[in-house]
Motif scaffolding. Structure first.
Motif, mmCIF file in Angstrom:
data_model
loop_
_atom_site.group_PDB
_atom_site.id
_atom_site.type_symbol
_atom_site.label_atom_id
_atom_site.label_comp_id
_atom_site.label_asym_id
_atom_site.label_seq_id
_atom_site.Cartn_x
_atom_site.Cartn_y
_atom_site.Cartn_z
ATOM 1 N N LEU A 78 34.544 40.226 41.113
ATOM 2 C CA LEU A 78 34.440 38.768 41.096
ATOM 3 C C LEU A 78 34.449 38.180 42.505
ATOM 4 O O LEU A 78 33.855 37.117 42.746
ATOM 5 C CB LEU A 78 35.586 38.180 40.273
ATOM 6 N N ARG A 79 35.101 38.868 43.440
ATOM 7 C CA ARG A 79 35.140 38.365 44.814
ATOM 8 C C ARG A 79 33.865 38.665 45.594
ATOM 9 O O ARG A 79 33.661 38.131 46.683
ATOM 10 C CB ARG A 79 36.339 38.967 45.564
ATOM 11 N N ASN A 80 33.016 39.520 45.044
ATOM 12 C CA ASN A 80 31.792 39.900 45.757
ATOM 13 C C ASN A 80 30.627 39.021 45.286
ATOM 14 O O ASN A 80 30.207 39.112 44.138
ATOM 15 C CB ASN A 80 31.474 41.382 45.496
ATOM 16 N N PRO A 81 30.084 38.173 46.152
ATOM 17 C CA PRO A 81 29.018 37.257 45.737
ATOM 18 C C PRO A 81 27.717 37.949 45.366
ATOM 19 O O PRO A 81 26.837 37.327 44.753
ATOM 20 C CB PRO A 81 28.842 36.347 46.961
ATOM 21 N N ARG A 82 27.580 39.222 45.700
ATOM 22 C CA ARG A 82 26.348 39.952 45.380
ATOM 23 C C ARG A 82 26.371 40.545 43.970
ATOM 24 O O ARG A 82 25.346 41.043 43.488
ATOM 25 C CB ARG A 82 26.116 41.058 46.405
ATOM 26 N N LEU A 83 27.531 40.496 43.322
ATOM 27 C CA LEU A 83 27.679 41.094 41.993
ATOM 28 C C LEU A 83 27.938 40.007 40.949
ATOM 29 O O LEU A 83 28.653 39.044 41.216
ATOM 30 C CB LEU A 83 28.825 42.104 41.993
ATOM 31 N N THR A 84 27.368 40.210 39.768
ATOM 32 C CA THR A 84 27.551 39.272 38.666
ATOM 33 C C THR A 84 27.923 40.036 37.411
ATOM 34 O O THR A 84 27.210 40.978 37.016
ATOM 35 C CB THR A 84 26.258 38.470 38.391
ATOM 36 N N ILE A 85 29.020 39.658 36.783
ATOM 37 C CA ILE A 85 29.393 40.230 35.486
ATOM 38 C C ILE A 85 28.670 39.443 34.403
ATOM 39 O O ILE A 85 28.867 38.241 34.260
ATOM 40 C CB ILE A 85 30.918 40.172 35.266
ATOM 41 N N HIS A 86 27.839 40.123 33.652
ATOM 42 C CA HIS A 86 27.064 39.465 32.604
ATOM 43 C C HIS A 86 27.707 39.587 31.230
ATOM 44 O O HIS A 86 27.571 38.677 30.398
ATOM 45 C CB HIS A 86 25.645 40.040 32.563
ATOM 46 N N ALA A 87 28.379 40.707 30.972
ATOM 47 C CA ALA A 87 28.977 40.903 29.648
ATOM 48 C C ALA A 87 30.197 41.795 29.756
ATOM 49 O O ALA A 87 30.246 42.711 30.592
ATOM 50 C CB ALA A 87 27.958 41.508 28.679
ATOM 51 N N GLN A 88 31.178 41.529 28.906
ATOM 52 C CA GLN A 88 32.400 42.318 28.863
ATOM 53 C C GLN A 88 33.014 42.174 27.478
ATOM 54 O O GLN A 88 32.617 41.322 26.682
ATOM 55 C CB GLN A 88 33.398 41.829 29.915
ATOM 56 N N THR A 89 33.981 43.040 27.180
ATOM 57 C CA THR A 89 34.692 42.931 25.915
ATOM 58 C C THR A 89 35.635 41.729 25.982
ATOM 59 O O THR A 89 35.929 41.214 27.069
ATOM 60 C CB THR A 89 35.515 44.192 25.621
ATOM 61 N N PRO A 90 36.142 41.264 24.849
ATOM 62 C CA PRO A 90 37.113 40.157 24.871
ATOM 63 C C PRO A 90 38.349 40.471 25.715
ATOM 64 O O PRO A 90 38.988 39.556 26.233
ATOM 65 C CB PRO A 90 37.471 39.978 23.391
ATOM 66 N N GLU A 91 38.669 41.754 25.869
ATOM 67 C CA GLU A 91 39.819 42.164 26.676
ATOM 68 C C GLU A 91 39.465 42.323 28.159
ATOM 69 O O GLU A 91 40.329 42.681 28.967
ATOM 70 C CB GLU A 91 40.394 43.482 26.148
ATOM 71 N N GLY A 92 38.218 42.067 28.508
ATOM 72 C CA GLY A 92 37.818 42.126 29.909
ATOM 73 C C GLY A 92 37.275 43.451 30.376
ATOM 74 O O GLY A 92 37.096 43.652 31.584
ATOM 75 N N ARG A 93 36.980 44.387 29.462
ATOM 76 C CA ARG A 93 36.386 45.664 29.863
ATOM 77 C C ARG A 93 34.899 45.455 30.128
ATOM 78 O O ARG A 93 34.186 44.857 29.329
ATOM 79 C CB ARG A 93 36.582 46.723 28.780
ATOM 80 N N LEU A 94 34.437 45.975 31.251
ATOM 81 C CA LEU A 94 33.076 45.706 31.701
ATOM 82 C C LEU A 94 32.022 46.300 30.768
ATOM 83 O O LEU A 94 32.193 47.401 30.231
ATOM 84 C CB LEU A 94 32.879 46.279 33.098
ATOM 85 N N CYS A 95 30.935 45.569 30.629
ATOM 86 C CA CYS A 95 29.781 46.076 29.888
ATOM 87 C C CYS A 95 28.545 46.088 30.778
ATOM 88 O O CYS A 95 27.919 47.120 30.960
ATOM 89 C CB CYS A 95 29.526 45.226 28.639
ATOM 90 N N LEU A 96 28.179 44.925 31.366
ATOM 91 C CA LEU A 96 26.982 44.855 32.190
ATOM 92 C C LEU A 96 27.254 44.022 33.440
ATOM 93 O O LEU A 96 27.750 42.898 33.352
ATOM 94 C CB LEU A 96 25.816 44.234 31.408
ATOM 95 N N VAL A 97 26.914 44.606 34.592
ATOM 96 C CA VAL A 97 27.034 43.941 35.878
ATOM 97 C C VAL A 97 25.708 44.132 36.609
ATOM 98 O O VAL A 97 25.071 45.178 36.484
ATOM 99 C CB VAL A 97 28.194 44.529 36.721
ATOM 100 N N SER A 98 25.293 43.130 37.354
ATOM 101 C CA SER A 98 24.073 43.283 38.148
ATOM 102 C C SER A 98 24.376 43.090 39.622
ATOM 103 O O SER A 98 25.348 42.431 40.007
ATOM 104 C CB SER A 98 23.001 42.271 37.710
ATOM 105 N N GLY A 99 23.527 43.682 40.447
ATOM 106 C CA GLY A 99 23.609 43.527 41.889
ATOM 107 C C GLY A 99 22.226 43.221 42.434
ATOM 108 O O GLY A 99 21.247 43.135 41.678
ATOM 109 N N PRO A 100 22.092 43.049 43.729
ATOM 110 C CA PRO A 100 20.775 42.784 44.319
ATOM 111 C C PRO A 100 19.907 44.036 44.298
ATOM 112 O O PRO A 100 20.372 45.141 44.012
ATOM 113 C CB PRO A 100 21.123 42.377 45.753
#
Length: 270
Positions: free
Chosen positions: A167-189
């Motif tokens: 979340l602190r990295n402006p080049r990364l975006t979390i697109h989807a996660q579980t309701p508990e916050g487990r990552l599903c999809l993240v994108s980068g440049p």
């Protein structure tokens, strides 16, 4: 134009993994050409699995590909730099970055790439994340086109990336996660997609994974994670349900559309 995809197969069940990816990608594009690779350094002093239709990784071949996938690997609990093919893998990362072709990093492959490119840390989970979970869409992504909030996706891993660092990295975006916050999809440049779900898994994959881990323990299931929200009969661990089939179809179709856009010379806004 025929799309050409390369896949570095790092999974334990190598033959099944290639069948799964060939199936899901072939369903999205029957004319797709797929080349499977393995890390040379991992097999320098060990034999290749028998009847494995893959070839040693050759970085020179990448320039002829339109997209690349790096699979998961059953080594979430091992420090990245202790992986015996880490140097070879980082050379692959660098070449993919320079080519800027669409890159799909899956599960441990996503962890490794995110660590290498952005220095994101990894930490072990208290227990294996193992089952089918609903996902919250936090930010739109072309790869999630056609999927509604709450779409289902399979997860099978012992570790997680540091969400706060992402979340602190402006080049990364979390697109989807579980309701508990487990990552599903993240994108980068640079057309980088980090998929923490094993969306290539077919309906029997979780049963096979559980039985493989059970056999490795000599049949002792004490503390062994069982697939969650997977069996119609949970008490008997029977009748697996393929509830992520629609997610699988949409995701890989969307990713191959991204590959096609790259072929056509279209650029994403990073």
């Amino acid at each position: 134009m025929i799309k050409k995809i390369g896949i570095l197969n790092l999974m334990h069940d190598k033959i099944d993994t290639q069948k799964r990816f060939s199936y899901v990608l072939g369903q999205a594009d029957p004319e797709l050409e797929i080349s499977y690779f393995y890390p040379r350094s991992h097999y320098r002093f060990r034999p290749l699995p028998p009847n494995w239709p893959a070839k040693p990784l050759d970085l020179d071949e990448l320039s002829g590909l339109d997209g690349f996938i790096i699979t998961g690997a059953p080594i979430e609990q091992l420090p990245f730099e202790e992986v015996d093919y880490w140097d070879e893998l980082t050379q692959l990362f660098d070449r993919l970055k320079s080519l800027a072709i669409p890159q799909l990093y899956v599960c441990w492959g996503a962890m490794a790439a995110m660590h290498y490119f952005y220095g994101i840390g990894k930490h072990p989970l208290k227990e294996k994340l193992f089952g089918i979970y609903s996902q919250r869409i936090l930010a739109p992504s072309p790869l999630l086109a056609g999927l509604a909030n709450g779409f289902r996706a399979p997860h099978a891993r012992y570790a997680e990336m540091n969400r706060a660092e992402i979340l602190r990295n402006p080049r990364l975006t979390i697109h989807a996660q579980t309701p508990e916050g487990r990552l599903c999809l993240v994108s980068g440049p640079g057309r980088q997609s980090f998929l923490f779900s094993h969306l290539e898994y077919g309906p029997q994959a979780f049963s096979k994974e559980y039985q493989r881990e059970l056999a490795a323990r000599g049949g002792d299931d004490t503390g062994l994670a069982k697939p969650q929200c997977y069996f119609a009969d949970e008490s008997a661990m029977a009748l697996p349900q393929f509830t992520w089939e629609s997610t699988q179809e949409h995701f890989f179709k969307n990713w191959l559309q991204a590959v096609q856009q790259f072929q056509g010379g279209k650029n994403y806004v990073n």
